[in-house]
Design an enzyme around this catalytic site. Structure first.
Site, PDB file in Angstrom:
ATOM      1  N   PRO A  83    -155.708  48.000 146.834  1.00  0.00           N
ATOM      2  CA  PRO A  83    -156.895  47.292 147.336  1.00  0.00           C
ATOM      3  C   PRO A  83    -157.860  48.286 147.951  1.00  0.00           C
ATOM      4  O   PRO A  83    -157.465  49.109 148.779  1.00  0.00           O
ATOM      5  CB  PRO A  83    -156.310  46.348 148.394  1.00  0.00           C
ATOM      6  CG  PRO A  83    -155.028  46.988 148.822  1.00  0.00           C
ATOM      7  CD  PRO A  83    -154.512  47.748 147.635  1.00  0.00           C
ATOM      8  N   CYS A 109    -155.446  50.203 156.929  1.00  0.00           N
ATOM      9  CA  CYS A 109    -156.833  50.651 156.835  1.00  0.00           C
ATOM     10  C   CYS A 109    -157.190  51.527 158.041  1.00  0.00           C
ATOM     11  O   CYS A 109    -157.029  51.112 159.193  1.00  0.00           O
ATOM     12  CB  CYS A 109    -157.788  49.463 156.775  1.00  0.00           C
ATOM     13  SG  CYS A 109    -159.530  49.957 156.763  1.00  0.00           S
ATOM     14  N   GLY A 145    -150.929  57.486 147.364  1.00  0.00           N
ATOM     15  CA  GLY A 145    -151.585  58.675 147.896  1.00  0.00           C
ATOM     16  C   GLY A 145    -151.549  59.854 146.952  1.00  0.00           C
ATOM     17  O   GLY A 145    -150.473  60.351 146.623  1.00  0.00           O
ATOM     18  N   ASP A 146    -152.727  60.253 146.473  1.00  0.00           N
ATOM     19  CA  ASP A 146    -152.907  61.494 145.710  1.00  0.00           C
ATOM     20  C   ASP A 146    -152.405  61.461 144.271  1.00  0.00           C
ATOM     21  O   ASP A 146    -152.366  62.507 143.617  1.00  0.00           O
ATOM     22  CB  ASP A 146    -152.244  62.691 146.415  1.00  0.00           C
ATOM     23  CG  ASP A 146    -152.880  63.014 147.753  1.00  0.00           C
ATOM     24  OD1 ASP A 146    -153.963  62.473 148.045  1.00  0.00           O
ATOM     25  OD2 ASP A 146    -152.294  63.804 148.514  1.00  0.00           O
ATOM     26  N   GLY A 196    -155.206  54.350 143.755  1.00  0.00           N
ATOM     27  CA  GLY A 196    -156.475  53.909 144.303  1.00  0.00           C
ATOM     28  C   GLY A 196    -157.642  54.691 143.761  1.00  0.00           C
ATOM     29  O   GLY A 196    -158.176  54.396 142.698  1.00  0.00           O
TER      30      GLY A 196
END
Length: 334
Positions: free
Chosen positions: A18, A102, A205-206, A228
């Site tokens: 998201p 977040c 992540g990454d 993401g």
């Protein structure tokens, strides 16, 4: 088979993270077409939902072709979270996801998102009450901790699993890191490989290439990967990772025709779904650079796309790109 409740996601699902002002229905549509196994809405303010704010309610829009899909909410007050849970249930997603990760200041400042990492008992309480109120599987997305000195993600995972959370997505950074530095998946692996943890653990992540996805899959043992930023303007990342997993070979990058086709479909859906033409135009601007990355001389066209003020102008520029670069081969660098 990885499952969240009764929702089957395949042997190693690829999830679309998201992302605020990014993972709206038009963007999700192109990611689904390129192989995303599960997706989430943009995160939705529970305070906005219970006050019937247009922007928050709009984010509840989900479509059958997107399924399975999770609606993600964020907040810090129990009463508001529970009222929002009832609103979300009316939309009938497969999953209700809580954002406890977040890092943005305006969210954290209200004790929501990653702000709750300072108060793990409250995180546990909110999760417990939402699980008890909801008929949907409840999942959580969070970070390693507030900062490097307060990483307690294994404790968090055990507590959340204990109150009935059915899956956990972990971004391998602390709140203090925001999006800087390198995501540390060793903590994610510590959670996944702990014998007391039985719920699916997704790493985030990454991940920006098929090679890295396979390396992290094998190295850290997670149940799936959440992607993401690497998908922005490049939804083909899902297709390419799946192909690499299956064959060990890299797919050639999408052709100019494919890029233009997806870009046009994305923009058309934005025009159809957004509240105004100018909103659709403005929110597409973040995607153009990635859609046409690797084309020499594309900057002049990209600048014109970013400066465009009408849909007809956007389509005219896309037609010019199609003519100017006909037959051009892309070299995609991850």
């Amino acid at each position: 088979m990885v499952k969240i409740g009764n929702v089957e996601l395949g042997d190693f699902p690829l999830l679309l993270a998201p992302m605020e002002d990014v993972s709206d229905p038009p963007f999700r549509a192109v990611c689904k077409a390129c192989g995303a196994d599960m997706m989430y809405t943009e995160f939705i303010s529970v305070e906005g939902l219970i006050r019937d704010a247009d922007k928050s309610v709009e984010k509840l829009d989900i479509f059958d072709y997107e399924r399975p899909i999770g609606i993600q909410i964020f907040g810090a007050e129990l009463d508001s979270m529970l009222k929002a849970t009832e609103i979300v249930e009316q939309e009938n997603p497969e999953v209700l996801d809580i954002n406890f990760g977040c890092p943005v200041k305006k969210v954290v400042g209200k004790g929501a998102g990653a702000g709750i990492l300072k108060d793990i008992p409250k995180m546990e309480l909110l999760s417990k009450e939402i699980v008890n109120r909801s008929n949907l599987p409840v999942t959580v997305k969070t970070r390693l901790g507030w900062d490097h000195d307060s990483i307690k993600i294994l404790e968090v995972a055990k507590r959340l699993q204990g109150v009935g959370v059915q899956a956990l997505s972990i971004h391998g950074r602390t709140r203090k890191q925001m999006y800087t530095g390198e995501a540390d998946w060793s903590y994610i692996a510590e959670v996944k490989n702990n014998p007391d943890i039985h719920i699916p653990i997704f790493g985030n992540g990454d991940i920006n290439s098929p090679q890295k996805a396979l390396e992290y899959k094998n190295r850290f043992g997670v149940d799936g990967i959440m992607i993401g930023r690497a998908a922005i303007g490049y939804p083909w990342i899902f297709r390419e990772i799946k192909h690499y997993f299956a064959t060990g070979e890299l797919l050639p990058p999408p052709t100019l025709e494919e890029r233009l086709d997806i870009c046009r479909k994305h923009f058309l859906f934005s025009l159809e779904w957004k509240r105004s033409e100018i909103t659709a135009i403005n929110e597409m601007k973040r995607h153009y650079a990635a859609y046409f990355k690797g084309l020499r001389g594309i900057k002049q066209y990209r600048m014109r796309l970013v400066q465009s003020s009408s849909s007809s102008e956007v389509f005219d520029i896309l037609n010019e790109i199609e003519i100017a670069y006909a037959g051009t081969e892309f070299i995609h660098e991850y």
